[in-house]
Design an enzyme around this catalytic site. Structure first.
Site, short mmCIF file in Angstrom:
data_model
loop_
_atom_site.label_atom_id
_atom_site.label_comp_id
_atom_site.label_asym_id
_atom_site.label_seq_id
_atom_site.Cartn_x
_atom_site.Cartn_y
_atom_site.Cartn_z
N HIS A 157 73.43 49.27 6.38
CA HIS A 157 74.26 49.76 5.26
C HIS A 157 75.74 49.65 5.62
CE1 HIS A 157 74.90 51.75 1.50
NE2 HIS A 157 75.34 52.89 2.02
N CYS B 85 76.14 46.67 -1.05
CA CYS B 85 76.97 47.73 -0.48
C CYS B 85 78.22 47.18 0.19
CB CYS B 85 76.17 48.58 0.50
SG CYS B 85 75.39 47.66 1.86
N ASN C 289 80.54 56.42 1.74
CA ASN C 289 79.27 55.77 1.42
C ASN C 289 79.41 55.21 0.00
OD1 ASN C 289 76.63 55.09 0.70
ND2 ASN C 289 75.74 56.81 1.81
#
Length: 334
Positions: free
Chosen positions: A263, A78, A284
């Site tokens: 994250h 990520c 995101n």
């Protein structure tokens, strides 16, 4: 330099032009077979295929690439996808035509018809910029769905369909080769940004109080002052790229609002509104699961007509599709 059983030589400017990209048969990386991630191993029928076999006339690079078009695949990277996203937005959208080459300079060639599947990528690690050679084979599921990161966008305003752009996919593959394979344990955007562009990152630790900790010496600065005098003007002037990340364990109430622990998120915009709100536009990298708390598209109390116009955000259109992009109050993000 030998890293993860691969030898990566220092990059000499111009040597990418001397590689042989035209051969009778497709080029295959002779030195390395990429291990796959645990999530990929759970997919029955996974197979490897070449980009040129998967898509007709694949597009490697196009200036319509943006952060909004990026989606993380079945890899725990990520922070890397966020780094690619913010650099894509900087080069191809925010400062289009006036930006130094960032992503577009990492891969050669950028025309798929000019290569036999060999790509020359430059990354910064072990003390200098180094060359990373990769082929264009990627893992897909039985339906042909790519399991790596993807990017799709309209190449021209009149196009009825979006086309995939493979520049991020190739950058990701080169990074994963250097790191040992798609079974990547994760990183942070400071490391990723340095590896991509050679920039020394500045780390800021948010706290629950009125101060933040900046740099390796953890210098404490008043949070609002830092936003007004450092973060906001530097971002608007194009002096920095920003990502944020959550702690490995976050409170349950934040999880219920679609914030993930451990994250990374890409910061696409930083604003201070006329009424004094300090705001950040965030993505995101999963391209889904946007924040459901204050300033979500359903927060009609905060999203007045004036605020929607000022920030260029239509909450009613945003409700139709969850693309993982949302606005958040800077104070709440701490």
């Amino acid at each position: 330099s030998t890293v993860n059983q691969n030898t990566f030589l220092p990059y000499v400017p111009g040597e990418e032009l001397k590689e042989n990209y035209i051969t009778l048969s497709p080029w295959e990386d002779p030195n390395y077979k990429m291990p796959i991630s645990d999530s990929m191993k759970k997919i029955p029928g996974l197979f490897w295929t070449r980009i040129q076999d998967l898509y007709t006339n694949p597009v490697i690079y196009h200036p319509s690439l943006s952060a909004a078009s990026l989606r993380q695949g079945s890899i725990g990277d990520c922070s890397l996808i966020c780094s690619i996203a913010v650099s894509a937005d900087y080069e191809f959208r925010r400062f289009k035509g006036n930006s130094p080459a960032l992503l577009s300079k990492l891969v050669y060639p950028t025309n798929a018809t000019s290569t036999n599947g060999k790509y020359f990528v430059t990354l910064n690690f072990n003390g200098c910029k180094r060359r990373v050679l990769i082929d264009d084979k990627i893992p897909v599921d039985p339906t042909g769905r790519m399991l790596t990161c993807t990017a799709s966008c309209q190449l021209n305003p009149t196009d009825s369909k979006a086309r995939k752009i493979f520049l991020p996919t190739l950058v990701e593959k080169a990074y994963m080769k250097m790191m040992g394979g798609y079974n990547f344990p994760g990183s942070n955007s400071g490391v990723d940004m340095y590896t991509l562009f050679g920039w020394i990152p500045e780390r800021v630790n948010f706290t629950t109080g009125e101060t933040i900790q900046v740099g390796t010496d953890h210098k404490e600065i008043k949070s609002d002052h830092w936003f007004d005098k450092m973060l906001y003007p530097r971002f608007q002037n194009g002096d920095c790229l920003i990502t944020i990340s959550t702690a490995q364990v976050i409170p349950e109430n934040l999880k219920n609002l679609c914030i993930e622990d451990g994250h990374a998120y890409a910061v696409l915009d930083v604003r201070k509104t006329k009424n004094g709100n300090r705001m950040m536009k965030v993505k995101n990298p999963w391209a889904k699961d946007r924040f459901k708390g204050p300033w979500s598209p359903w927060d009609t109390k905060r999203w007045t007509k004036e605020m929607m116009i000022e920030l260029g955000y239509d909450i009613y259109k945003a409700r139709d599709t969850d693309d993982g992009i949302f606005w958040i109050d800077y104070g709440l993000s701490r």
